[in-house]
Scaffold this motif. Structure first.
Motif, PDB file in Angstrom:
ATOM      1  N   LEU A  12       0.826  -1.201   0.000  1.00 51.74           N
ATOM      2  CA  LEU A  12       0.000   0.000   0.000  1.00 51.74           C
ATOM      3  C   LEU A  12       0.864   1.256   0.000  1.00 51.74           C
ATOM      4  CD1 LEU A  12      -2.880   1.054   0.066  1.00 51.74           C
ATOM      5  CD2 LEU A  12      -2.840   0.880   2.564  1.00 51.74           C
ATOM      6  N   ASP A  13       1.958   1.243   0.745  1.00 51.09           N
ATOM      7  CA  ASP A  13       2.869   2.383   0.739  1.00 51.09           C
ATOM      8  C   ASP A  13       3.534   2.541  -0.621  1.00 51.09           C
ATOM      9  OD1 ASP A  13       4.583   4.471   2.148  1.00 51.09           O
ATOM     10  OD2 ASP A  13       6.117   3.072   1.459  1.00 51.09           O
ATOM     11  N   ARG A  14       3.832   1.437  -1.269  1.00 52.67           N
ATOM     12  CA  ARG A  14       4.502   1.503  -2.571  1.00 52.67           C
ATOM     13  C   ARG A  14       3.580   2.067  -3.652  1.00 52.67           C
ATOM     14  NH1 ARG A  14       6.890  -3.660  -6.089  1.00 52.67           N
ATOM     15  NH2 ARG A  14       7.567  -2.422  -7.896  1.00 52.67           N
ATOM     16  N   TYR A  15       2.326   1.569  -3.690  1.00 51.34           N
ATOM     17  CA  TYR A  15       1.433   1.945  -4.785  1.00 51.34           C
ATOM     18  C   TYR A  15       0.552   3.145  -4.453  1.00 51.34           C
ATOM     19  CZ  TYR A  15       2.819  -2.371  -7.063  1.00 51.34           C
ATOM     20  OH  TYR A  15       3.548  -3.362  -7.667  1.00 51.34           O
ATOM     21  N   GLN A  16       0.425   3.483  -3.153  1.00 52.12           N
ATOM     22  CA  GLN A  16      -0.398   4.623  -2.739  1.00 52.12           C
ATOM     23  C   GLN A  16      -1.825   4.512  -3.258  1.00 52.12           C
ATOM     24  OE1 GLN A  16       1.046   7.573  -0.831  1.00 52.12           O
ATOM     25  NE2 GLN A  16       2.319   5.791  -0.403  1.00 52.12           N
ATOM     26  N   HIS A  17      -2.322   3.292  -3.378  1.00 50.38           N
ATOM     27  CA  HIS A  17      -3.649   3.072  -3.944  1.00 50.38           C
ATOM     28  C   HIS A  17      -4.112   1.682  -3.520  1.00 50.38           C
ATOM     29  CE1 HIS A  17      -6.799   2.503  -6.990  1.00 50.38           C
ATOM     30  NE2 HIS A  17      -6.799   3.819  -7.124  1.00 50.38           N
ATOM     31  N   PHE A  18      -5.320   1.587  -2.948  1.00 51.94           N
ATOM     32  CA  PHE A  18      -5.796   0.313  -2.434  1.00 51.94           C
ATOM     33  C   PHE A  18      -5.918  -0.745  -3.531  1.00 51.94           C
ATOM     34  CE2 PHE A  18      -7.229   2.856   1.248  1.00 51.94           C
ATOM     35  CZ  PHE A  18      -6.825   2.018   2.279  1.00 51.94           C
ATOM     36  N   SER A  19      -6.534  -0.382  -4.667  1.00 52.48           N
ATOM     37  CA  SER A  19      -6.773  -1.374  -5.723  1.00 52.48           C
ATOM     38  C   SER A  19      -5.467  -1.893  -6.307  1.00 52.48           C
ATOM     39  CB  SER A  19      -7.646  -0.772  -6.830  1.00 52.48           C
ATOM     40  OG  SER A  19      -8.936  -0.471  -6.334  1.00 52.48           O
ATOM     41  N   ARG A  20      -4.521  -0.983  -6.606  1.00 55.11           N
ATOM     42  CA  ARG A  20      -3.268  -1.428  -7.200  1.00 55.11           C
ATOM     43  C   ARG A  20      -2.458  -2.250  -6.208  1.00 55.11           C
ATOM     44  NH1 ARG A  20      -3.590   3.748  -9.807  1.00 55.11           N
ATOM     45  NH2 ARG A  20      -2.324   4.745  -8.202  1.00 55.11           N
ATOM     46  N   ALA A  21      -2.487  -1.863  -4.921  1.00 56.59           N
ATOM     47  CA  ALA A  21      -1.774  -2.642  -3.908  1.00 56.59           C
ATOM     48  C   ALA A  21      -2.372  -4.036  -3.791  1.00 56.59           C
ATOM     49  CB  ALA A  21      -1.824  -1.922  -2.560  1.00 56.59           C
ATOM     50  N   ALA A  22      -3.704  -4.119  -3.793  1.00 59.51           N
ATOM     51  CA  ALA A  22      -4.365  -5.421  -3.697  1.00 59.51           C
ATOM     52  C   ALA A  22      -4.034  -6.294  -4.905  1.00 59.51           C
ATOM     53  CB  ALA A  22      -5.874  -5.219  -3.578  1.00 59.51           C
ATOM     54  N   GLU A  23      -4.029  -5.686  -6.090  1.00 63.52           N
ATOM     55  CA  GLU A  23      -3.707  -6.440  -7.299  1.00 63.52           C
ATOM     56  C   GLU A  23      -2.287  -6.993  -7.238  1.00 63.52           C
ATOM     57  OE1 GLU A  23      -3.526  -5.758 -12.173  1.00 63.52           O
ATOM     58  OE2 GLU A  23      -4.154  -4.131 -10.831  1.00 63.52           O
ATOM     59  N   SER A  24      -1.348  -6.183  -6.751  1.00 64.51           N
ATOM     60  CA  SER A  24       0.042  -6.645  -6.662  1.00 64.51           C
ATOM     61  C   SER A  24       0.208  -7.798  -5.680  1.00 64.51           C
ATOM     62  CB  SER A  24       0.961  -5.479  -6.257  1.00 64.51           C
ATOM     63  OG  SER A  24       0.799  -5.155  -4.884  1.00 64.51           O
ATOM     64  N   CYS A  25      -0.690  -7.865  -4.678  1.00 66.19           N
ATOM     65  CA  CYS A  25      -0.630  -8.928  -3.669  1.00 66.19           C
ATOM     66  C   CYS A  25      -1.495 -10.132  -4.037  1.00 66.19           C
ATOM     67  CB  CYS A  25      -1.061  -8.381  -2.309  1.00 66.19           C
ATOM     68  SG  CYS A  25       0.048  -7.130  -1.624  1.00 66.19           S
ATOM     69  N   GLY A  26      -2.229 -10.009  -5.136  1.00 62.96           N
ATOM     70  CA  GLY A  26      -3.059 -11.117  -5.567  1.00 62.96           C
ATOM     71  C   GLY A  26      -4.298 -11.331  -4.724  1.00 62.96           C
ATOM     72  N   VAL A  27      -4.849 -10.264  -4.128  1.00 66.41           N
ATOM     73  CA  VAL A  27      -6.056 -10.357  -3.306  1.00 66.41           C
ATOM     74  C   VAL A  27      -7.036  -9.279  -3.750  1.00 66.41           C
ATOM     75  CG1 VAL A  27      -4.802 -11.299  -1.323  1.00 66.41           C
ATOM     76  CG2 VAL A  27      -5.132  -8.814  -1.514  1.00 66.41           C
ATOM     77  N   SER A  28      -8.252  -9.365  -3.246  1.00 66.04           N
ATOM     78  CA  SER A  28      -9.238  -8.334  -3.544  1.00 66.04           C
ATOM     79  C   SER A  28      -8.988  -7.107  -2.682  1.00 66.04           C
ATOM     80  CB  SER A  28     -10.646  -8.863  -3.277  1.00 66.04           C
ATOM     81  OG  SER A  28     -10.831  -9.091  -1.889  1.00 66.04           O
ATOM     82  N   GLN A  29      -9.505  -5.957  -3.148  1.00 66.12           N
ATOM     83  CA  GLN A  29      -9.351  -4.729  -2.360  1.00 66.12           C
ATOM     84  C   GLN A  29     -10.019  -4.847  -0.987  1.00 66.12           C
ATOM     85  OE1 GLN A  29     -10.306  -1.038  -4.336  1.00 66.12           O
ATOM     86  NE2 GLN A  29     -10.776  -0.024  -2.410  1.00 66.12           N
ATOM     87  N   PRO A  30     -11.234  -5.406  -0.883  1.00 63.25           N
ATOM     88  CA  PRO A  30     -11.838  -5.540   0.451  1.00 63.25           C
ATOM     89  C   PRO A  30     -10.997  -6.406   1.388  1.00 63.25           C
ATOM     90  CG  PRO A  30     -13.512  -5.762  -1.243  1.00 63.25           C
ATOM     91  CD  PRO A  30     -12.200  -5.753  -1.955  1.00 63.25           C
ATOM     92  N   ALA A  31     -10.364  -7.462   0.848  1.00 65.88           N
ATOM     93  CA  ALA A  31      -9.539  -8.329   1.691  1.00 65.88           C
ATOM     94  C   ALA A  31      -8.322  -7.572   2.220  1.00 65.88           C
ATOM     95  CB  ALA A  31      -9.098  -9.561   0.911  1.00 65.88           C
ATOM     96  N   LEU A  32      -7.711  -6.778   1.342  1.00 64.33           N
ATOM     97  CA  LEU A  32      -6.548  -6.000   1.783  1.00 64.33           C
ATOM     98  C   LEU A  32      -6.961  -4.966   2.823  1.00 64.33           C
ATOM     99  CD1 LEU A  32      -3.550  -4.779  -0.192  1.00 64.33           C
ATOM    100  CD2 LEU A  32      -4.901  -3.042   0.991  1.00 64.33           C
ATOM    101  N   SER A  33      -8.072  -4.253   2.575  1.00 64.14           N
ATOM    102  CA  SER A  33      -8.527  -3.226   3.515  1.00 64.14           C
ATOM    103  C   SER A  33      -8.875  -3.842   4.869  1.00 64.14           C
ATOM    104  CB  SER A  33      -9.749  -2.501   2.948  1.00 64.14           C
ATOM    105  OG  SER A  33      -9.426  -1.832   1.751  1.00 64.14           O
ATOM    106  N   ALA A  34      -9.515  -5.023   4.841  1.00 64.01           N
ATOM    107  CA  ALA A  34      -9.877  -5.677   6.098  1.00 64.01           C
ATOM    108  C   ALA A  34      -8.641  -6.099   6.877  1.00 64.01           C
ATOM    109  CB  ALA A  34     -10.762  -6.884   5.805  1.00 64.01           C
ATOM    110  N   ALA A  35      -7.619  -6.566   6.156  1.00 61.63           N
ATOM    111  CA  ALA A  35      -6.386  -6.988   6.820  1.00 61.63           C
ATOM    112  C   ALA A  35      -5.683  -5.804   7.481  1.00 61.63           C
ATOM    113  CB  ALA A  35      -5.456  -7.671   5.814  1.00 61.63           C
ATOM    114  N   ILE A  36      -5.670  -4.651   6.817  1.00 63.07           N
ATOM    115  CA  ILE A  36      -5.050  -3.468   7.399  1.00 63.07           C
ATOM    116  C   ILE A  36      -5.836  -3.012   8.631  1.00 63.07           C
ATOM    117  CG2 ILE A  36      -4.438  -1.054   7.014  1.00 63.07           C
ATOM    118  CD1 ILE A  36      -2.621  -2.950   5.534  1.00 63.07           C
TER     119      ILE A  36
END
Length: 300
Positions: A12-36
């Protein structure tokens, strides 16, 4: 789960964007947001500034980010240590290199690969300041930089490899007089030089000031490829460190002339000081310490 949360935070710090960060991690945006959010709940602090979109990290979040990078770097070191313990000759090594030291890289990489045949190498060309910053952030393992740019109190180990020397270079149809050239005689030559923010250019500018002349600079660039293109086309001359020449000295297309003395900083490898370096890091550092590049990049 905790390590995955840290990985998401770094992305998330690298991409400064939830969707792009989630895509780079291979997960959905809601999953990444919930984990944070779960990480924030576990630590009892707010990590992300939120409006309708990502709005940067809080002060506490930046401190957590630093710990996240250290933790994942330590985990990667542990994995490599385990691989070495199983006699697997490999691992990954990331190396940052200043443009003026590019000719030293093949020598280093060949030595590293000979000793560690399965080694995977990542090389990033960047300024001295950028390389040092990435080393501090543990985004690089090693840096080939000007050692005079390392603060005395910085947490780095340093390994000098060679002392930089500059030469005048040109290709036909430009004609260079034979013999060593003094800096004062270069003022009228049309030159292509590295950009003023680059350390090697600052050394050249200081040498011209010391000679009491101003150079005729036709082209400035931070791209070695652009500079080499103009140089090898025979349109402009250049002043380069020996370790940054695009061809070997003596190549038929390139005329090389030694220059009078100028401030000559040492170039070498640096790494973050670690109480327990990985087996891979210890091995490549040992290999580099046995190399002597001073004669390779010297001009008489």
């Amino acid at each position: 789960m905790f390590l995955r949360q840290l990985t998401y935070l770094i992305a998330l710090d690298r991409y400064q964007h939830f969707s792009r960060a989630a895509e780079s991690c291979g997960v959905s945006q809601p999953a990444l947001s919930a984990a944070i959010r779960q990480l924030e709940a576990e630590l009892g602090i707010t990590i992300i500034r939120r409006t309708r979109r990502f709005n940067g990290l809080t002060d506490e979040g930046r401190r957590v980010l630093a710990w996240a990078r250290q933790t994942l770097a330590a985990l990667d070191g542990l994995r490599q240590e385990a691989a070495f313990a199983q006699a697997v000759a490999g691992g990954t090594l990331s190396l940052g290199v200043i443009p003026s030291g590019m000719q030293g890289i093949p020598l280093l990489l060949e030595s590293f690969r000979t000793a560690v045949p399965g080694l995977h190498l990542q090389v990033r060309i960047g300024s001295c300041a950028d390389t040092i910053h990435r080393l501090r952030q543990q985004q690089l393992d090693l840096g080939l930089v000007y050692l005079d740019q390392i603060p005395a109190d910085a947490p780095f180990d340093m390994l000098p490899l060679f002392t930089e020397q500059h030469v005048l270079a040109a290709a036909e149809p430009l004609v260079l007089p034979a013999g060593r050239r003094d800096w004062a005689t270069l003022a009228d030559l049309p030159l292509c030089l590295f950009s003023p923010e680059m350390r090697t250019r600052q050394i050249v500018d200081a040498a011209f000031r010391g000679a009491g002349v101003s150079p005729t600079v036709v082209l400035e660039t931070n791209s070695p490829e652009v500079l080499y293109g103009e140089l090898l086309a025979g349109r402009l001359a250049s002043i380069l460190p020996v370790a940054a020449l695009p061809t070997h000295i003596g190549h038929g297309r390139l005329q090389i002339r030694p220059l009078g003395p100028c401030g000559a900083p040492e170039v070498g490898l640096v790494r973050l000081t670690q109480s327990l370096p990985t087996a891979l890091m210890a091995r490549v550092w040992e290999i580099a310490s046995q190399m002597d590049m001073r004669d390779i990049f010297a001009v008489n």
